[in-house]
Design a protein around this motif. Structure first.
Motif, PDB file in Angstrom:
ATOM      1  N   ALA A   1       6.693  12.328  -4.545  1.00 16.86           N
ATOM      2  CA  ALA A   1       8.229  12.501  -3.631  1.00 16.86           C
ATOM      3  C   ALA A   1       8.298  11.488  -2.618  1.00 16.86           C
ATOM      4  O   ALA A   1       9.258  11.326  -2.359  1.00 16.86           O
ATOM      5  N   TRP A   2       7.651  11.362  -1.568  1.00 22.89           N
ATOM      6  CA  TRP A   2       7.705   9.701  -0.750  1.00 22.89           C
ATOM      7  C   TRP A   2       8.440   8.484  -1.434  1.00 22.89           C
ATOM      8  O   TRP A   2       9.497   8.846  -1.182  1.00 22.89           O
ATOM      9  N   HIS A   3       7.723   8.489  -2.574  1.00 23.03           N
ATOM     10  CA  HIS A   3       8.188   7.693  -3.600  1.00 23.03           C
ATOM     11  C   HIS A   3       9.953   7.710  -4.090  1.00 23.03           C
ATOM     12  O   HIS A   3      10.809   6.513  -3.858  1.00 23.03           O
ATOM     13  N   ILE A   4      10.439   9.132  -4.778  1.00 26.45           N
ATOM     14  CA  ILE A   4      11.010   9.465  -4.872  1.00 26.45           C
ATOM     15  C   ILE A   4      12.533   9.612  -3.718  1.00 26.45           C
ATOM     16  O   ILE A   4      13.403   8.516  -4.206  1.00 26.45           O
ATOM     17  N   LEU A   5      11.883   9.784  -2.496  1.00 24.67           N
ATOM     18  CA  LEU A   5      12.113  10.271  -1.437  1.00 24.67           C
ATOM     19  C   LEU A   5      12.954   8.591  -0.525  1.00 24.67           C
ATOM     20  O   LEU A   5      13.996   8.100  -0.381  1.00 24.67           O
ATOM     21  N   GLN A   6      12.213   7.499  -1.098  1.00 27.19           N
ATOM     22  CA  GLN A   6      12.453   6.311  -0.507  1.00 27.19           C
ATOM     23  C   GLN A   6      13.530   6.006  -1.516  1.00 27.19           C
ATOM     24  O   GLN A   6      14.628   4.720  -0.977  1.00 27.19           O
ATOM     25  N   GLN A   7      13.815   5.574  -2.864  1.00 32.09           N
ATOM     26  CA  GLN A   7      14.802   5.811  -3.878  1.00 32.09           C
ATOM     27  C   GLN A   7      16.193   5.994  -3.598  1.00 32.09           C
ATOM     28  O   GLN A   7      16.606   6.035  -4.037  1.00 32.09           O
TER      29      GLN A   7
ATOM     30  N   ALA B   1       2.855   1.079 -11.957  1.00 31.88           N
ATOM     31  CA  ALA B   1       2.145   0.416 -11.614  1.00 31.88           C
ATOM     32  C   ALA B   1       2.358   0.446  -9.238  1.00 31.88           C
ATOM     33  O   ALA B   1       1.384   0.034  -9.216  1.00 31.88           O
ATOM     34  N   GLN B   2       3.872   0.970  -9.493  1.00 33.11           N
ATOM     35  CA  GLN B   2       4.157   0.991  -8.356  1.00 33.11           C
ATOM     36  C   GLN B   2       3.883   2.454  -7.165  1.00 33.11           C
ATOM     37  O   GLN B   2       3.591   1.754  -5.814  1.00 33.11           O
ATOM     38  N   THR B   3       2.653   3.594  -7.958  1.00 27.99           N
ATOM     39  CA  THR B   3       2.004   4.181  -6.301  1.00 27.99           C
ATOM     40  C   THR B   3       0.511   4.014  -6.517  1.00 27.99           C
ATOM     41  O   THR B   3      -0.166   5.064  -6.097  1.00 27.99           O
ATOM     42  N   GLY B   4       0.167   4.045  -8.424  1.00 27.52           N
ATOM     43  CA  GLY B   4      -0.916   4.081  -8.980  1.00 27.52           C
ATOM     44  C   GLY B   4      -1.213   5.426  -8.859  1.00 27.52           C
ATOM     45  O   GLY B   4      -2.318   6.253  -9.344  1.00 27.52           O
TER      46      GLY B   4
ATOM     47  N   PRO C   1       0.895  -0.873   0.243  1.00 31.84           N
ATOM     48  CA  PRO C   1      -0.281   0.020   0.453  1.00 31.84           C
ATOM     49  C   PRO C   1       0.998   1.262  -0.119  1.00 31.84           C
ATOM     50  O   PRO C   1       1.725   1.381   0.707  1.00 31.84           O
ATOM     51  N   LYS C   2       0.457   2.111  -0.536  1.00 33.12           N
ATOM     52  CA  LYS C   2       1.117   4.273  -0.472  1.00 33.12           C
ATOM     53  C   LYS C   2       0.202   4.648   0.301  1.00 33.12           C
ATOM     54  O   LYS C   2      -0.877   4.227   0.512  1.00 33.12           O
ATOM     55  N   VAL C   3       0.925   5.290   0.953  1.00 31.24           N
ATOM     56  CA  VAL C   3      -0.379   6.094   2.196  1.00 31.24           C
ATOM     57  C   VAL C   3       0.866   7.905   1.718  1.00 31.24           C
ATOM     58  O   VAL C   3       1.722   7.481   1.463  1.00 31.24           O
TER      59      VAL C   3
END
Length: 374
Positions: A44-50, A68-71, A24-26
């Motif tokens: 932003a949170w997705h890029i920060l995790q990577q 596919a990863q974030t919707g 899930p993505k929050v």
């Protein structure tokens, strides 16, 4: 089947269903407020995790994979990128040959500043004493009247130094003179030694102490004429136009490593020519052959070229054949008016009328007319 078994069965199916959906993505509401919206906070949170905790890392992102990863749909991705870019939080660069892939990275310092309101600090979790944060805030407060501090003794001297740096950069044809000047000044404020400052305080031209006279130069930056001409003739023999050959030859001689190799070959060629010339003199030849590059060539100036062009243009307006006895006679009014119609002929006519007022002509209302008697 009892109620407990039915509940267990439903829970197991739901867990399997959630597992099939993926991770899930929050999003954090505070991050959404700082980044511009929910979609921007998810991106932003997705890029920060990577990206991790290193602000220099670039993350290569494909639009389909990001969906596919974030919707986030394509439209939502574009909106999120615009919102992050407007707030200075996102940097992007294109990947050569890949129109569907973009490199992205977050500006962590800017994000940290955006997350500084009091309510955000109050809701932050307490620091872990066993695993402290790797990054520390790097924001530095600057006084309102901050000025560069360096070896200069007054603001006037500092401004004069900047002016000479800018002029030097323009003469050298640098792409960003102001940016180059800032690097020099910034280095001086940090204690670095700059030959430009030493030249400035010694009242010497900037860059003079950094010029190195090479073996193939009669002075710094000026190669031996025969050596330069030899390289020009090399490109001419390859079929290059003369102006291109001159440009390429001079560019070669400004490269120290290449020019040093060419100079070594040129010296060997000169040595062979000298041996042949000495042998020819011993056999009685008074003027041994030398290549065209060893012939002294006078320097061509702009004034000489313009004078020749004027001479080419002006006679074309005059009669092709004149009696030998009338060569010193002044040209007729019709001849001068015809020559005055072309730009080059106009310059020639003005020059001739200034040198020969006895002809009795002058320029009136931008036309050649007889001089007025009063």
């Amino acid at each position: 089947m009892g109620d407990a078994e039915i509940t267990y069965y439903l829970l197991m199916n739901f867990a399997q269903f959630c597992q099939n959906l993926g991770d899930p993505k929050v999003y954090y509401p505070q991050v959404a407020a700082a980044t511009g919206g929910v979609a921007a906070s998810i991106l932003a949170w997705h890029i920060l995790q990577q990206q991790g905790d290193r602000s220099g890392n670039w993350i290569r992102i494909n639009g389909q994979d990001l969906t596919a990863q974030t919707g986030l749909s394509e439209a939502e991705q574009q909106l999120a990128r615009q919102q992050l870019a407007q707030k200075g939080l996102l940097e992007e660069r294109l990947v050569p040959g890949r129109g569907d892939v973009v490199d992205m990275r977050l500006n962590l310092e800017q994000l940290e500043m955006a997350l500084q309101p009091g309510e955000m600090r109050a809701s932050s979790p307490p620091a872990d004493p066993y695993f402290p944060a790797k990054r520390q805030p790097i924001a530095v407060s600057v006084t309102p009247h901050y000025q560069f501090t360096g070896p200069w003794t007054s603001q006037e001297q500092f401004e004069a130094f900047q002016s000479q740096l800018l002029e030097y950069a323009k003469q050298k044809g640098l792409d960003n003179p102001s940016g180059w000047m800032f690097k020099i000044v910034d280095g001086l404020t940090k204690g670095m030694i700059s030959p430009f400052w030493e030249e400035f305080i010694s009242d010497r031209p900037l860059g003079s102490s950094q010029q190195v006279k090479r073996d193939w130069e009669i002075e710094a930056g000026v190669p031996y004429p025969a050596f330069e001409e030899e390289r020009i003739q090399y490109y001419v023999q390859k079929g290059e136009p003369l102006e291109v050959a001159v440009s390429r030859a001079r560019a070669d001689l400004r490269k120290p490593v290449l020019a040093q190799d060419l100079w070594a070959g040129f010296l060997r060629k000169c040595d062979r020519l000298a041996d042949r010339a000495l042998k020819a003199k011993q056999q009685g030849l008074t003027t041994p052959y030398l290549p065209p590059s060893f012939t002294q060539r006078p320097e061509i100036t702009k004034e000489q070229v313009m004078e020749k062009l004027l001479q080419v243009s002006a006679p074309s307006a005059l009669p092709e054949s004149e009696p030998s006895g009338d060569r010193d006679a002044p040209p007729s009014l019709e001849q001068l008016q015809k020559a005055y119609q072309s730009p080059l002929g106009r310059s020639w006519v003005k020059q001739q009328l200034q040198q020969h007022p006895e002809w009795g002509y002058e320029i009136i209302d931008n036309q050649v007319q007889p001089s007025l008697p009063f």
